[in-house]
Design a protein around this motif. Structure first.
Motif, mmCIF file in Angstrom:
data_model
loop_
_atom_site.group_PDB
_atom_site.id
_atom_site.type_symbol
_atom_site.label_atom_id
_atom_site.label_comp_id
_atom_site.label_asym_id
_atom_site.label_seq_id
_atom_site.Cartn_x
_atom_site.Cartn_y
_atom_site.Cartn_z
ATOM 1 N N ARG A 175 33.665 45.128 17.632
ATOM 2 C CA ARG A 175 32.221 45.019 17.832
ATOM 3 C C ARG A 175 31.937 44.750 19.312
ATOM 4 O O ARG A 175 32.784 44.235 20.043
ATOM 5 C CB ARG A 175 31.634 43.896 16.990
ATOM 6 N N LEU A 176 30.742 45.103 19.738
ATOM 7 C CA LEU A 176 30.307 44.789 21.097
ATOM 8 C C LEU A 176 30.459 43.294 21.355
ATOM 9 O O LEU A 176 30.404 42.479 20.428
ATOM 10 C CB LEU A 176 28.843 45.195 21.281
ATOM 11 N N SER A 177 30.621 42.936 22.614
ATOM 12 C CA SER A 177 30.790 41.522 22.956
ATOM 13 C C SER A 177 29.529 40.735 22.612
ATOM 14 O O SER A 177 28.411 41.273 22.612
ATOM 15 C CB SER A 177 31.103 41.363 24.446
ATOM 16 N N LEU A 178 29.712 39.456 22.343
ATOM 17 C CA LEU A 178 28.579 38.588 22.036
ATOM 18 C C LEU A 178 27.561 38.602 23.168
ATOM 19 O O LEU A 178 26.347 38.651 22.938
ATOM 20 C CB LEU A 178 29.078 37.173 21.761
ATOM 21 N N HIS A 180 26.802 40.914 25.171
ATOM 22 C CA HIS A 180 26.038 42.158 25.234
ATOM 23 C C HIS A 180 24.958 42.199 24.159
ATOM 24 O O HIS A 180 23.899 42.801 24.347
ATOM 25 C CB HIS A 180 26.975 43.360 25.066
ATOM 26 N N ILE A 181 25.206 41.535 23.049
ATOM 27 C CA ILE A 181 24.267 41.533 21.926
ATOM 28 C C ILE A 181 23.247 40.411 22.021
ATOM 29 O O ILE A 181 22.065 40.588 21.716
ATOM 30 C CB ILE A 181 25.048 41.408 20.593
ATOM 31 N N TYR A 182 23.706 39.237 22.450
ATOM 32 C CA TYR A 182 22.854 38.044 22.420
ATOM 33 C C TYR A 182 22.235 37.793 23.785
ATOM 34 O O TYR A 182 22.931 37.637 24.782
ATOM 35 C CB TYR A 182 23.675 36.827 21.983
ATOM 36 N N HIS A 183 20.907 37.743 23.818
ATOM 37 C CA HIS A 183 20.153 37.463 25.043
ATOM 38 C C HIS A 183 19.403 36.142 24.859
ATOM 39 O O HIS A 183 18.806 35.917 23.802
ATOM 40 C CB HIS A 183 19.148 38.584 25.328
ATOM 41 N N TYR A 187 15.312 39.438 27.566
ATOM 42 C CA TYR A 187 16.290 40.533 27.496
ATOM 43 C C TYR A 187 16.950 40.724 28.864
ATOM 44 O O TYR A 187 16.281 40.960 29.864
ATOM 45 C CB TYR A 187 15.584 41.819 27.059
ATOM 46 N N TYR A 194 25.140 45.469 32.589
ATOM 47 C CA TYR A 194 24.998 46.088 31.276
ATOM 48 C C TYR A 194 25.990 47.238 31.108
ATOM 49 O O TYR A 194 26.706 47.338 30.112
ATOM 50 C CB TYR A 194 23.563 46.592 31.129
#
Length: 249
Positions: A175-178, A180-183, A187, A194
């Motif tokens: 899965r994408l890194s945390l 990259h997903i969590y802001h 944003y 990015y």
């Protein structure tokens, strides 16, 4: 880490099942778990169709892209966005609900309600030692799917969920890194950072595919997604949804 979190983190899609049907008790527990999910304003704008008829499952497997596990599993659930009952509520209560029912907002509510219910069902099934796989392929030919399970107006099947006793234990996809997903608070829009995170994830995914295929596949995630998005799929959807008297306003 507790058992619930372990179940969530250990998720993987299962596409091969033992020839063993779920019991009625298991089915009811999964559906009751789905019903316990949050629902916007208590609207409960979804329905679940369980498909057990072998001929129907066979045809649904063909329509979903010839996916054999749609036919061969412990049980096949189809989750539907459903505002038909709310149309009926309007008639029962002599209330003008049509404009609301046909709005984009209520269509989003129905999609979200069905999805939350489905994820509860998936977690419940996995907590029972069962395997699951979501089936978006039923949207390839929604008119035919609606005919098979006989949905009324204002009801749209949005995906299936196969459940059963796993006959495989595939590796988990990365899965994408945390980060990259969590802001946090806003944003993150540092484009250089990015893109660098995407490059790093590409390396992880490429290594995963190489190990899984003994070096025969080296595809990156962004390359895979670009190919997917270049291909126009299910472009009939807007017209079909409006024909079902949903998402019209």
């Amino acid at each position: 880490m507790n058992q619930v979190i372990e179940t969530l983190i250990n998720h993987r899609s299962i596409r091969s099942f033992e020839d063993k049907a779920l019991t009625q008790e298991q089915i009811e527990l999964i559906v009751r778990s789905a019903q316990a999910a949050s629902t916007s304003s208590y609207i409960q704008a979804y329905s679940i169709v369980g498909v057990t008829d072998p001929s129907k499952k066979k045809r649904l497997a063909e329509l979903a892209g010839n996916q054999p596990y749609v036919e061969r599993n412990g049980h096949f659930f189809i989750f539907c966005a459903d505002l038909y009952r709310h149309d009926q509520i309007g008639r029962m209560e002599k209330a003008d609900v049509i404009t609301s029912i046909e709005s984009t907002e209520k269509f989003m509510v129905a999609i979200i309600d069905a999805t939350l219910a489905a994820q509860n069902a998936a977690i419940a099934a996995e907590s029972m030692g069962l395997g699951i796989c979501y089936i978006g392929g039923i949207r390839n030919h929604l008119k035919e799917v609606c005919d098979i399970i006989k949905t009324p107006e204002r009801v749209i099947p949005i995906f299936g969920l196969v459940v059963g006793y796993p006959n495989q234990l595939p590796d988990q996809k990365p899965r994408l890194s945390l980060n990259h997903i969590y802001h946090e608070n806003e944003y993150e829009q540092n484009e250089e950072r990015y893109k660098q995170e995407l490059v790093e994830f590409n390396e992880v995914v490429s290594s995963y595919y190489q190990e899984r295929t003994n070096g025969n596949r080296k595809e990156s995630w962004t390359g895979q997604m670009a190919k997917l998005l270049e291909k126009q799929a299910r472009m009939y959807m807007k017209e079909f949804i409006e024909e079902k008297k949903l998402n019209k306003k």
